[in-house]
Design a protein around this motif. Structure first.
Motif, PDB file in Angstrom:
ATOM      1  N   PRO A 135       0.880  -1.037  -0.122  1.00 12.10           N
ATOM      2  CA  PRO A 135       0.034  -0.093  -0.166  1.00 12.10           C
ATOM      3  C   PRO A 135       0.891   1.245   0.187  1.00 12.10           C
ATOM      4  O   PRO A 135       0.562   2.208  -0.581  1.00 12.10           O
ATOM      5  N   TYR A 136       1.766   1.321   0.904  1.00 11.35           N
ATOM      6  CA  TYR A 136       2.880   2.567   0.756  1.00 11.35           C
ATOM      7  C   TYR A 136       3.438   2.743  -0.390  1.00 11.35           C
ATOM      8  O   TYR A 136       3.447   3.866  -1.166  1.00 11.35           O
ATOM      9  N   ARG A 139       0.969   3.542  -3.346  1.00  6.66           N
ATOM     10  CA  ARG A 139       0.257   4.827  -3.062  1.00  6.66           C
ATOM     11  C   ARG A 139       0.929   6.022  -2.909  1.00  6.66           C
ATOM     12  O   ARG A 139       0.644   7.161  -3.173  1.00  6.66           O
ATOM     13  N   ASP A 143      -0.902   9.156  -4.333  1.00  4.39           N
ATOM     14  CA  ASP A 143      -2.038   9.396  -3.639  1.00  4.39           C
ATOM     15  C   ASP A 143      -1.376  10.132  -2.149  1.00  4.39           C
ATOM     16  O   ASP A 143      -1.512   9.518  -1.068  1.00  4.39           O
ATOM     17  N   PRO A 144      -0.432  10.642  -2.222  1.00  6.45           N
ATOM     18  CA  PRO A 144       0.438  11.267  -0.915  1.00  6.45           C
ATOM     19  C   PRO A 144      -0.513  11.606  -0.022  1.00  6.45           C
ATOM     20  O   PRO A 144      -0.107  11.307   1.252  1.00  6.45           O
ATOM     21  N   ARG A 145      -1.434  12.472  -0.310  1.00  7.76           N
ATOM     22  CA  ARG A 145      -2.559  12.983   0.768  1.00  7.76           C
ATOM     23  C   ARG A 145      -3.337  11.775   1.560  1.00  7.76           C
ATOM     24  O   ARG A 145      -3.340  11.895   2.872  1.00  7.76           O
ATOM     25  N   GLY A 146      -3.805  10.964   0.506  1.00 10.02           N
ATOM     26  CA  GLY A 146      -4.458   9.909   0.985  1.00 10.02           C
ATOM     27  C   GLY A 146      -3.584   8.997   2.251  1.00 10.02           C
ATOM     28  O   GLY A 146      -4.065   8.615   2.997  1.00 10.02           O
ATOM     29  N   VAL A 147      -2.225   8.788   1.719  1.00  3.85           N
ATOM     30  CA  VAL A 147      -1.393   8.026   2.681  1.00  3.85           C
ATOM     31  C   VAL A 147      -0.904   9.036   3.796  1.00  3.85           C
ATOM     32  O   VAL A 147      -1.096   8.435   4.999  1.00  3.85           O
ATOM     33  N   ASP A 150      -3.943   8.429   6.230  1.00  2.66           N
ATOM     34  CA  ASP A 150      -3.917   7.218   7.155  1.00  2.66           C
ATOM     35  C   ASP A 150      -2.789   7.022   8.378  1.00  2.66           C
ATOM     36  O   ASP A 150      -2.972   6.245   9.151  1.00  2.66           O
ATOM     37  N   PHE A 151      -2.155   8.224   8.213  1.00  2.00           N
ATOM     38  CA  PHE A 151      -1.195   8.409   9.401  1.00  2.00           C
ATOM     39  C   PHE A 151      -1.790   9.382  10.274  1.00  2.00           C
ATOM     40  O   PHE A 151      -1.154   9.970  11.093  1.00  2.00           O
TER      41      PHE A 151
END
Lengths: 216, 217
Positions: A135-136, A139, A143-147, A150-151
């Motif tokens: 996933p990391y 993405r 999709d850096p903002r989505g990652v 997640d944090f």
């Protein structure tokens, strides 16, 4: 700033589906290699001990804290990261060619290795499972903002996100922003605030710190 | 190679999950898979690019099903046989058919080996073809062997932001050609260039060797 209130309680204690097979396979390989004289059993212990107890994100936190406290060191670190980091004695395997990326109110940096698991071992130790996970790796680049979400990390919409894909032997360390209200802290106290994830770029440093998340 | 390891931009893997109180290793087998890989790397029979290729060169379904240290274990077994250090038969039975003539890395040399690492910078005669500010396109290419130009940047235009000097060229090094080095650059691609209307703004930076690149306008 970062709404860090949702916790990552996913417990990964379900067993590996091939655990017993893997245990046997590794044991057999170890005894074969020792019998053939290709491996010194004592050397295995040194490798394991080095990365379990000696090299870890506390190293990187010391570098970041000094950069926050000492503008001359920070300038040297940004100009020649390998040399500045070596002054702490942190050098060698998987950190031969270091680059430090400074986070600012305008730019947030985040590091990934989409092709494998390249990571700056001398300053951060071995990478966590999530850094090496599909996933990391998939993405982080699109999709850096989505990652970051997640944090639990939310950045202002106008901040530019730069993602650094470690495709060669350059290794990247993020210099996070120093949180407000920390002027009175010593370098050691600053280092206590600095999390591993903040030096990869998936979190920002907060003050007061979430104690259990600071780099150990 | 266009393998399952080349994951940048893939969809469907779900969220990034952090493990709470994650240990450095999950059980003894991970410790040993890690340490055996480093100890055997210290035998000097292969380099990091050969070993990366041994890990990625798997059927995609198998690569995606493996846990991380399973990739390492697979890679190590392949390398040991390819280098002629152990035979398929020894690997299968676990029984040594005599001693190797290659000597183990002794425990007292481990610290020094780790501290020295393996610098990849080289002096080369050729002048760099590009400089910061230049626009470059990653060549359209699909080499079946090891490469460090991910599929998601091939054919795309970026801007050189750093010149790192010359480094050992991974694609050649993975074939055992140790003497090949090329200039290497950090290249920034805008999210729009890579992902079109699905980009989130910002940029993705990669380190790319000169043979991957051609001048763009």
């Amino acid at each position: 700033m970062s709404s860090h209130d949702h916790h990552h309680d996913h417990n990964h204690d379900h067993e590996h589906p091939r655990l017993s097979e893997l245990q046997l396979r590794v044991k057999a390989l170890e005894s074969l290699l020792v019998d053939k004289g290709l491996v010194d059993p004592a050397a295995l212990d040194v490798f394991i001990d080095t990365y379990e107890t000696k090299v870890g994100p506390r190293n990187g936190a010391q570098v970041v804290a000094k950069a926050w406290a000492d503008p001359k060191f920070k300038a040297a670190l940004l100009a020649d990261a390998s040399a500045a980091i070596k002054s702490f004695g942190f050098e060698g395997r998987q950190g031969e060619h270091m680059v430090v990326l400074e986070n600012t109110p305008k730019v947030h940096n985040m590091v990934v290795c989409t092709l494998c698991s390249c990571y700056p071992w001398p300053v951060l130790g071995l990478p966590p499972v999530w850094y090496k996970s599909a996933p990391y790796r998939a993405r982080a680049v699109n999709d850096p903002r989505g990652v970051l979400a997640d944090f639990g990390t939310e950045l202002p919409g106008d901040i530019e996100i730069k993602v650094w894909d470690s495709t060669a032997e350059l290794r990247y360390l993020v210099l996070p922003m120093r949180p407000a209200g920390t002027d009175h802290l010593s370098e050691d106290e600053l280092a206590d605030l600095i999390t591993r994830n903040s030096m990869i770029g998936t979190e920002i440093v907060t003050f007061p710190a979430k104690a259990q998340e600071a780099a150990e | 190679m266009n393998g399952a390891h080349d994951m940048g931009g893939m969809h469907g893997f779900g969220p990034v999950l952090q493990e709470k109180d994650e240990p450095w290793f999950h059980g003894e087998w991970e410790k040993k898979a890690f340490a055996l890989t480093l100890a055997c790397g210290g035998l000097g029979q292969w380099n990091i690019d050969i070993s990366r290729h041994a890990r990625e060169n798997q059927p995609p379904a198998q690569y995606l099903d493996n846990s991380y240290y399973e990739q390492w274990l697979h890679g190590l077994e392949v390398l040991l046989v390819e280098a002629g250090l152990v035979t398929e038969d020894e690997l299968k039975t676990g029984k040594a058919n005599g001693k190797s003539n290659v000597a183990a890395l002794p425990a007292d040399r481990v610290f020094k080996a780790l501290q020295q690492g393996s610098p990849y910078a080289r002096e080369i005669a050729e002048a760099p073809a590009f400089k910061p500010g230049d626009k470059v396109r990653v060549k359209s290419m699909n080499p079946p062997g090891h490469t460090r130009a991910p599929q998601y940047v091939r054919g795309h235009v970026g801007e050189i932001v750093m010149h790192h000097g010359a480094h050992v060229f991974a694609d050649a090094s993975a074939r055992g050609e140790h003497g090949v080095a090329h200039h290497i650059y950090n290249v920034a691609f805008t999210a729009e260039e890579l992902w079109g209307a699905d980009g989130q703004g910002g940029a993705v930076h990669l380190d790319l060797w000169e043979p991957y690149l051609e001048r763009a306008r």
